[in-house]
Design an enzyme around this catalytic site. Structure first.
Site, PDB file in Angstrom:
ATOM      1  N   GLY A  81      46.074  46.668  37.489  1.00 58.76           N
ATOM      2  CA  GLY A  81      47.058  45.616  37.214  1.00 58.76           C
ATOM      3  C   GLY A  81      47.929  45.959  36.019  1.00 58.76           C
ATOM      4  O   GLY A  81      47.504  46.651  35.091  1.00 58.76           O
ATOM      5  N   CYS A 124      46.444  44.869  32.807  1.00 58.62           N
ATOM      6  CA  CYS A 124      45.028  45.213  32.640  1.00 58.62           C
ATOM      7  C   CYS A 124      44.848  46.323  31.621  1.00 58.62           C
ATOM      8  O   CYS A 124      45.599  47.300  31.629  1.00 58.62           O
ATOM      9  CB  CYS A 124      44.441  45.731  33.944  1.00 58.62           C
ATOM     10  SG  CYS A 124      44.626  44.614  35.307  1.00 58.62           S
ATOM     11  N   SER A 126      51.923  40.162  38.269  1.00 56.97           N
ATOM     12  CA  SER A 126      53.084  40.187  37.362  1.00 56.97           C
ATOM     13  C   SER A 126      54.431  40.147  38.064  1.00 56.97           C
ATOM     14  O   SER A 126      55.370  39.532  37.559  1.00 56.97           O
ATOM     15  CB  SER A 126      53.031  41.427  36.484  1.00 56.97           C
ATOM     16  OG  SER A 126      51.813  41.460  35.825  1.00 56.97           O
ATOM     17  N   GLY A 156      47.114  38.666  31.177  1.00 56.14           N
ATOM     18  CA  GLY A 156      45.903  39.080  31.863  1.00 56.14           C
ATOM     19  C   GLY A 156      44.857  37.994  31.673  1.00 56.14           C
ATOM     20  O   GLY A 156      44.811  37.355  30.620  1.00 56.14           O
ATOM     21  N   MET A 157      44.032  37.762  32.695  1.00 54.76           N
ATOM     22  CA  MET A 157      43.038  36.707  32.572  1.00 54.76           C
ATOM     23  C   MET A 157      41.911  37.103  31.623  1.00 54.76           C
ATOM     24  O   MET A 157      41.093  36.275  31.249  1.00 54.76           O
ATOM     25  CB  MET A 157      42.496  36.311  33.951  1.00 54.76           C
ATOM     26  CG  MET A 157      43.540  35.665  34.852  1.00 54.76           C
ATOM     27  SD  MET A 157      44.630  34.469  34.037  1.00 54.76           S
ATOM     28  CE  MET A 157      43.466  33.344  33.312  1.00 54.76           C
ATOM     29  N   ALA A 158      41.875  38.369  31.226  1.00 57.32           N
ATOM     30  CA  ALA A 158      40.903  38.786  30.216  1.00 57.32           C
ATOM     31  C   ALA A 158      41.615  39.120  28.899  1.00 57.32           C
ATOM     32  O   ALA A 158      41.081  39.828  28.053  1.00 57.32           O
ATOM     33  CB  ALA A 158      40.130  40.000  30.718  1.00 57.32           C
TER      34      ALA A 158
HETATM   35  P1  XMP Z   1      49.491  42.980  38.924  1.00 56.13           P
HETATM   36  O1  XMP Z   1      49.705  44.443  38.692  1.00 56.13           O
HETATM   37  O2  XMP Z   1      50.016  42.533  40.235  1.00 56.13           O
HETATM   38  O3  XMP Z   1      47.899  42.790  38.976  1.00 56.13           O
HETATM   39  O4  XMP Z   1      49.983  42.151  37.788  1.00 56.13           O
HETATM   40  C1  XMP Z   1      47.293  41.539  39.166  1.00 56.13           C
HETATM   41  C2  XMP Z   1      45.798  41.667  39.117  1.00 56.13           C
HETATM   42  O5  XMP Z   1      45.348  42.131  37.845  1.00 56.13           O
HETATM   43  C3  XMP Z   1      43.993  41.710  37.637  1.00 56.13           C
HETATM   44  N1  XMP Z   1      43.895  41.107  36.302  1.00 56.13           N
HETATM   45  C4  XMP Z   1      43.322  41.722  35.245  1.00 56.13           C
HETATM   46  N2  XMP Z   1      42.695  42.908  35.132  1.00 56.13           N
HETATM   47  N3  XMP Z   1      42.368  42.499  32.813  1.00 56.13           N
HETATM   48  C5  XMP Z   1      42.217  43.298  33.904  1.00 56.13           C
HETATM   49  O6  XMP Z   1      41.638  44.399  33.776  1.00 56.13           O
HETATM   50  C6  XMP Z   1      42.974  41.284  32.862  1.00 56.13           C
HETATM   51  O7  XMP Z   1      43.114  40.607  31.850  1.00 56.13           O
HETATM   52  C7  XMP Z   1      43.477  40.876  34.145  1.00 56.13           C
HETATM   53  N4  XMP Z   1      44.126  39.757  34.551  1.00 56.13           N
HETATM   54  C8  XMP Z   1      44.364  39.937  35.884  1.00 56.13           C
HETATM   55  C9  XMP Z   1      43.672  40.725  38.723  1.00 56.13           C
HETATM   56  O8  XMP Z   1      42.871  41.386  39.669  1.00 56.13           O
HETATM   57  C10 XMP Z   1      45.046  40.376  39.274  1.00 56.13           C
HETATM   58  O9  XMP Z   1      45.021  39.906  40.603  1.00 56.13           O
END
Ligand code: XMP
Length: 486
Positions: free
Chosen positions: A303, A306, A365, A390-392
């Protein structure tokens, strides 16, 4: 220790070799796919369960064009269920349980109820299921006494044009048009209220023939859930609210507690459709499938927001992760769909993920800048932007702690900040207008991609796909180059 010597690849490392094509026009291809073996989608695109990407507004917009949105889980169970309900109520051709008010309630109460649910009218009942009137915004807008009872302004039963349970969509449209009506109650022979048809819903149904709908004609929507604590209650509440699919979304989905949760969900809700993830290996996909998942979500660290791979050293470049997951399922003899989650920057990336064998892609994103994503645009350096996180990420983690603690103890301590180890970042993305415009481009790219692949369907694309690994010079050549972009 093992070292796998083959190179792991992601979207930018490869291209697809064009194939002889029977396709004469982009209209000759089908973009349909399966989310699970029992849920079909018109387009293979899912909006991510992130708090800056998918709530009810995004989910409705996604389903209208044939995709689906997964509403994130970082909210109370009650609010989560309400969000699902909002999507489900938004445009069934028949609203089965229309919002009702008692004839003795005040005009002010009716106004409040309509505002709360963002609707233009209410059925008036006697407290039971007998229709005793109909009240719309138009009836109350100019009323002088807000404390007067609803019965003083409502349309009375003898003036109400109604439909029966046998009325078809075309008949309903004709009646609404003939009488210039906005609401058409459905009555049983004994006058019992059986539902409501609204002009808005009929119009939307005509406008979005491709929409992803359930067997009752309601838009499809998914709900994310986690493991532990409240999450079984959350699953129960969102399913009761009408969620079509549960997405068990754990950063490291190939974990005992995630497998246990899939098994418990399967036991408790045998009919539910369950997507589980995220994984990035053959073993991970197989273990979640054997635990009872109906689809596997693949992606550890691709992501855009990420940082898992940087912080932990773990992850697999996304194209290889998808191929490995599919291999794991095939070796176990399990035929369930795979969702490629994260790292999609362009329609070409999506075509590559699908060609590699994914049945759909999840996008975060790229959609976060849309009008339908939660939050308002802001101006940064003269540009209209929206926030994605990011959710984390640190901000998301602190937001969750605050929500868990309750509003009255909002001040976070230094200790809270110190305990968080973020695996994601917060960022801004350009404001991109309405999601349907982005989806139009994405689906257009997919249609062209199918044509280059000599494929009428996504399945044929997968059968015909031949990837070639490219060099950094190949990547440079693929983008526009040696010109000044306007
Ligand atoms: P894109 O590239 O479309 O990816 O923005 C969305 C996906 O990213 C994941 N996701 C995370 N992975 N830390 C991570 O390692 C984060 O904080 C995080 N937030 C989201 C998740 O799978 C999402 O669908």
């Amino acid at each position: 220790m093992k070292l796998r010597q083959t190179k792991a690849l992601t979207f930018d490392d490869v291209l697809l070799i064009p194939k002889r094509s029977p396709i004469r026009s982009r209209g000759d291809v089908a973009t349909t796919t399966r989310l699970t073996n029992s849920i079909q989608l018109g387009i293979p695109i899912i909006s991510a369960n992130m708090d800056t990407v998918t709530e009810a507004g995004m989910a409705m917009a996604m389903a209208r064009v044939g995709g689906i949105g997964i509403i994130h889980r970082f909210m109370t169970v009650e609010r989560h269920a309400r969000q699902i309900e909002q999507v489900k109520r938004s445009e069934g051709f028949v609203v089965e349980h229309p919002y009702a008010i008692d004839r003795e309630a005040t005009i002010a109460e009716a106004q409040k109820l309509m505002e709360r649910h963002d609707i233009g009218g209410l059925v008036v009942t006697n407290g039971g299921d007998k229709l005793v009137g109909l009240v719309t915004q138009r009836d109350i807008l100019l009323a002088l006494d807000a404390q007067a009872p609803v019965s003083s302004v409502m349309t009375l039963p003898d003036k109400i044009v109604s439909a029966t349970t046998e009325t078809t969509l075309d008949e309903a449209r004709a009646i609404l048009h003939q009488h210039r009506l906005e609401k058409l109650p459905i009555l049983a022979a004994d006058g019992t209220l059986r539902g409501l048809i609204t002009a808005q819903d009929v119009i939307k149904r005509q406008r979005y023939p491709q929409a992803a709908k359930d067997e009752r004609g309601r838009l499809r929507v998914g709900a994310a859930i986690g493991v532990g604590g409240n999450e079984m209650k959350r699953a129960e509440a969102v399913l009761a609210a009408g969620a079509d699919v549960l997405v068990l979304d754990i950063a490291h989905g190939h974990a005992d507690h995630c497998i246990d949760m899939v098994q418990s969900l399967r036991r408790n809700f045998p009919q539910a459709q369950i997507v589980a993830g995220n994984v990035a290996s053959a073993d991970g996909a197989r273990d979640l499938a054997e635990a009872g998942a109906d689809a596997i979500k693949v992606g550890i660290g691709p992501g855009s927001i990420c940082t898992t791979r940087i912080v932990t050293g773990f992850g697999v470049p996304q194209l290889t992760a998808v191929l490995d997951a599919i291999t794991g399922l095939q070796q176990a003899g399990i035929d369930i769909p795979v969702i490629s989650d994260g790292g999609i920057k362009t329609s070409g990336d999506m075509v590559k993920a699908l060609a590699a064998g994914a049945d759909s892609v999840m996008i975060g994103s790229l959609f976060a800048g849309c009008e339908e994503a939660p939050g308002s645009p802001v101006i940064r350096d003269g540009q209209k932007v929206k926030v994605v996180r990011g959710m984390a990420s640190l901000g998301a983690a602190m937001g969750r702690k605050e929500a868990e603690r309750g509003d009255d103890e909002s001040a976070e301590s230094q200790e809270d900040w110190d305990k968080v180890v973020p695996e994601g970042v917060e960022a801004v993305v350009p404001y991109r207008g309405h999601i349907r415009e982005i989806l139009y481009q994405m689906v257009g790219g997919l249609r062209s991609g199918l044509s280059y692949g000599g494929a009428r369907t996504i399945r044929e694309l997968q059968e015909n796909a031949e990837f070639v690994e490219i060099s950094p010079a190949g990547i440079r050549e693929s983008n526009s180059h040696d010109v000044k972009r306007m």
